[in-house]
Design a protein around this motif. Structure first.
Motif, PDB file in Angstrom:
ATOM      1  N   ASN A  90      37.628 -85.348 -10.226  1.00 36.85           N
ATOM      2  CA  ASN A  90      36.721 -85.684 -11.313  1.00 36.85           C
ATOM      3  C   ASN A  90      37.116 -87.022 -11.914  1.00 36.85           C
ATOM      4  N   ASN A 115      32.551 -87.158 -19.944  1.00 34.31           N
ATOM      5  CA  ASN A 115      33.983 -87.107 -19.629  1.00 34.31           C
ATOM      6  C   ASN A 115      34.545 -85.692 -19.584  1.00 34.31           C
ATOM      7  N   LEU A 116      34.144 -84.863 -20.524  1.00 37.23           N
ATOM      8  CA  LEU A 116      34.710 -83.520 -20.625  1.00 37.23           C
ATOM      9  C   LEU A 116      33.793 -82.459 -20.034  1.00 37.23           C
ATOM     10  N   THR A 119      33.120 -82.905 -16.333  1.00 39.83           N
ATOM     11  CA  THR A 119      34.222 -82.397 -15.507  1.00 39.83           C
ATOM     12  C   THR A 119      34.100 -80.893 -15.338  1.00 39.83           C
ATOM     13  N   ASN A 143      41.860 -83.964 -12.002  1.00 33.20           N
ATOM     14  CA  ASN A 143      41.040 -84.499 -13.087  1.00 33.20           C
ATOM     15  C   ASN A 143      41.653 -85.800 -13.596  1.00 33.20           C
ATOM     16  N   GLY A 145      42.364 -88.071 -16.503  1.00 34.99           N
ATOM     17  CA  GLY A 145      42.436 -88.134 -17.955  1.00 34.99           C
ATOM     18  C   GLY A 145      42.609 -89.577 -18.406  1.00 34.99           C
ATOM     19  N   LYS A 162      39.222 -87.146 -23.317  1.00 33.73           N
ATOM     20  CA  LYS A 162      40.303 -87.137 -22.339  1.00 33.73           C
ATOM     21  C   LYS A 162      41.406 -86.160 -22.731  1.00 33.73           C
ATOM     22  N   VAL A 165      40.185 -82.997 -21.400  1.00 35.81           N
ATOM     23  CA  VAL A 165      40.367 -82.908 -19.950  1.00 35.81           C
ATOM     24  C   VAL A 165      41.788 -82.458 -19.620  1.00 35.81           C
ATOM     25  N   THR A 169      42.779 -78.945 -17.943  1.00 38.63           N
ATOM     26  CA  THR A 169      43.527 -78.942 -16.681  1.00 38.63           C
ATOM     27  C   THR A 169      44.624 -77.891 -16.710  1.00 38.63           C
TER      28      THR A 169
END
Length: 258
Positions: A90, A115-116, A119, A143, A145, A162, A165, A169
């Motif tokens: 991602n 972004n989030l 993903t 992923n 970040g 981020k 993310v 994760t």
């Protein structure tokens, strides 16, 4: 003797920057790569690379990670293409340079949606392939970040997205470990991509940034891609739930944030 079937990867944000570098290196390693991006005409290099004998194949797939149905459709195309997905990267992301006071609710939502939540959408769509018991222990989720998730040197919407993310994760690593799926994040520091073109074009800004990096320079997308390719490889089979900084030492230094 049966030849092992080549692995298949999905890379989002693959038209440029870190995503394109990751796709290119995976193809060079013999992985078949589906390049997902809303700007697929901008990513011909990896497809040209795939024409070289001995490298993996590539397929361009239009995909906007903000679109639930579009993501599902893109993943269905990949599944039809090779009947498997082994690696998901991602890398799709956006940075809006807007401080707290200037960040509108719409800007906040737009950045987090790509972004989030974007993903999450891709992970959810690829999950049936990742948890396939027939290939347990071989699947990789990576992923992208940002160092901003740890140090807060960027802008609120980007930093929050981020940070989410990275947290997601860790959660996904715990949840998917019983299925043999490794899940890791990479936090790039200041890397020369289109997002940072303003810094590269302004020598004063670039110098100020580079003074905060122990190695004294901004990174290259290929350096982030090399870490992603390791995490995607069989050699990383016992690495999961980790966030790896690729930042020239900036995260471990006492340098003043930009």
């Amino acid at each position: 003797m049966t030849t092992p079937q080549a692995r298949v990867a999905v890379v989002t944000g693959a038209a440029s920057g870190i995503g394109a570098a990751i796709a290119d290196q995976l193809i060079a390693a013999g992985v078949h790569v589906a390049l997902l991006d809303k700007n697929v005409p901008a990513s011909p290099a990896a497809v040209r690379r795939s024409d070289v004998s001995g490298h993996g194949d590539a397929m361009l797939v239009p995909c906007d990670v903000r679109d639930d149905l579009g993501v599902a459709s893109a993943i269905d195309r990949v599944g039809t293409w090779r009947n498997r997905i082994d690696v998901v990267v991602n890398a799709a992301g956006v940075l809006v340079r807007s401080d707290i006071a200037a960040t509108t609710p719409q800007t906040w939502q737009d950045v987090l949606d790509i972004n989030l939540t974007g993903t999450f959408r891709v992970v959810q769509a690829t999950l049936p392939y990742l948890v396939d018991p027939a290939t347990a222990g071989t699947k990789r989720l990576i992923n992208i970040g940002s160092g901003a998730a740890d140090r807060g040197y960027a802008y609120p919407a980007y930093t929050a997205s981020k940070g989410g993310v990275v947290a997601m994760t860790r959660q996904m690593a715990a949840e998917l470990a019983p299925h043999g799926v490794t899940v890791n994040a990479i936090n790039p520091g200041f890397v020369r991509t289109a997002i940072n073109d303003d810094a590269w074009s302004d020598s004063e800004v670039r110098t100020r940034w580079e003074k905060t990096i122990p190695l004294g320079r901004m990174g290259r997308a290929e350096e982030v891609a090399a870490v992603a390719c390791f995490l995607a490889s069989p050699s990383a089979s016992y690495v999961t739930g980790q966030t790896i900084a690729v930042d020239g030492g900036r995260g471990s230094s006492a340098a003043t944030p930009v």
